[in-house]
Design a protein around this motif. Structure first.
Motif, short mmCIF file in Angstrom:
data_model
loop_
_atom_site.label_atom_id
_atom_site.label_comp_id
_atom_site.label_asym_id
_atom_site.label_seq_id
_atom_site.Cartn_x
_atom_site.Cartn_y
_atom_site.Cartn_z
N UNK A 158 -28.26 9.93 22.71
CA UNK A 158 -28.24 11.08 21.82
C UNK A 158 -29.63 11.70 21.76
N UNK A 159 -29.70 12.95 22.17
CA UNK A 159 -30.98 13.68 22.22
C UNK A 159 -30.96 14.71 21.08
N UNK A 160 -31.84 14.51 20.11
CA UNK A 160 -31.80 15.34 18.90
C UNK A 160 -32.04 16.81 19.19
N UNK A 161 -31.45 17.67 18.37
CA UNK A 161 -31.60 19.11 18.53
C UNK A 161 -33.05 19.54 18.34
N UNK A 162 -33.46 20.51 19.09
CA UNK A 162 -34.78 21.15 19.01
C UNK A 162 -35.96 20.27 19.41
N UNK A 163 -35.84 18.95 19.29
CA UNK A 163 -37.02 18.10 19.46
C UNK A 163 -36.86 16.96 20.46
#
Length: 257
Positions: A158-163
């Motif tokens: 899971x790759x967090x949004x924006x960051x």
């Protein structure tokens, strides 16, 4: 009596001459009338040029028909060209070699009790046994389900949004293929796509903010649940970044080399 006979001879000769001339005059009139009729009929008899025009007109119709029929093959030909192009791209896909490797959530450290993993290192191994190293931040192992489809994102990266991001610190890559979850959301106005959009950067030596942005090829799976991405890297390493407003869930990321 003889004198009377001789006197009548000129009269008979004149009569015979008149009778002989009549057929000649009649024949001349008939010929003239027939000639006149022929001249009238000539307007209904096609001339040699009109006879030549007839086949030209008929031959022109098949040409029109053929051109209209050809429009369909042109479309098919166009489709065949696209198919050939797609097939060519598929054929150009490199076969996995000893330098190939695969990355999934099993490479990540254990999830924190809350939040995301920050400034972590993790590794995988290629076919030759060489270690491929990464550095990343704002990551975690996915859990549960998401979206209207209740799509499982368990054991995804899971790759967090924006960051969220990760990049290679050792090893090499040349052709990437990865799958992410295609997520649908809903509000009062209807349904919409809430899938994060990945960005890939490439450089020989990667950092958190360098590299050339790489063009990605994306295809939706037949069931509509996933997006399959692929790309060729212009340099030997890459950075995976999520610069969009929704999280990205990676099922696998493979390098074929």
């Amino acid at each position: 009596m003889k004198s009377i006979r001789f006197a009548l001879l000129p009269i008979f000769a004149a009569l015979l001459g008149a009778c002989g001339a009549a057929p000649s005059s009649t024949s001349s009139m008939e010929k003239s009338s027939f000639s006149s009729q022929n001249s009238d009929l000539s307007s209904f008899i096609p001339s040699s040029s009109e006879e030549n025009q007839e086949p030209i007109l008929h031959s022109s119709m098949p040409e029109i028909d053929l051109s209209s029929e050809d429009s369909s093959p042109e479309t098919v030909a166009s489709s065949e060209t696209v198919s050939s192009s797609m097939q060519s791209q598929s054929e150009d896909r490199p076969e996995p070699g000893q330098g190939a490797w695969s990355l999934n959530s099993s490479a990540l450290p254990k999830n924190p009790s809350s939040g995301t993993l920050q400034d972590i290192t993790f590794t995988t191994t290629n076919g030759k046994g060489d270690t491929i190293s990464f550095f990343g931040s704002s990551l975690r192992t996915g859990e549960g389900t998401t979206g209207l489809e209740k799509l499982s994102v368990a054991n995804t990266i899971q790759v967090s949004k924006n960051a969220g991001f990760f990049y290679m610190t050792s090893g090499s890559a040349s052709h990437l293929e990865f799958r992410i979850a295609h997520i649908t959301g809903k509000d009062g106005s209807g349904t919409f796509d809430v899938t994060g959009v990945p960005s890939i950067y490439s450089a020989d030596e990667m950092t958190a903010d360098n590299g050339t942005l790489v063009e990605l090829c994306r295809k939706t799976t037949e069931d509509g649940l996933y997006y399959d991405y692929s790309c060729d890297l212009p340099a030997g390493r890459f950075r995976f970044a999520n610069e969009s407003n929704y999280a990205v869930y990676i099922y696998y990321l493979n390098n074929l080399a």
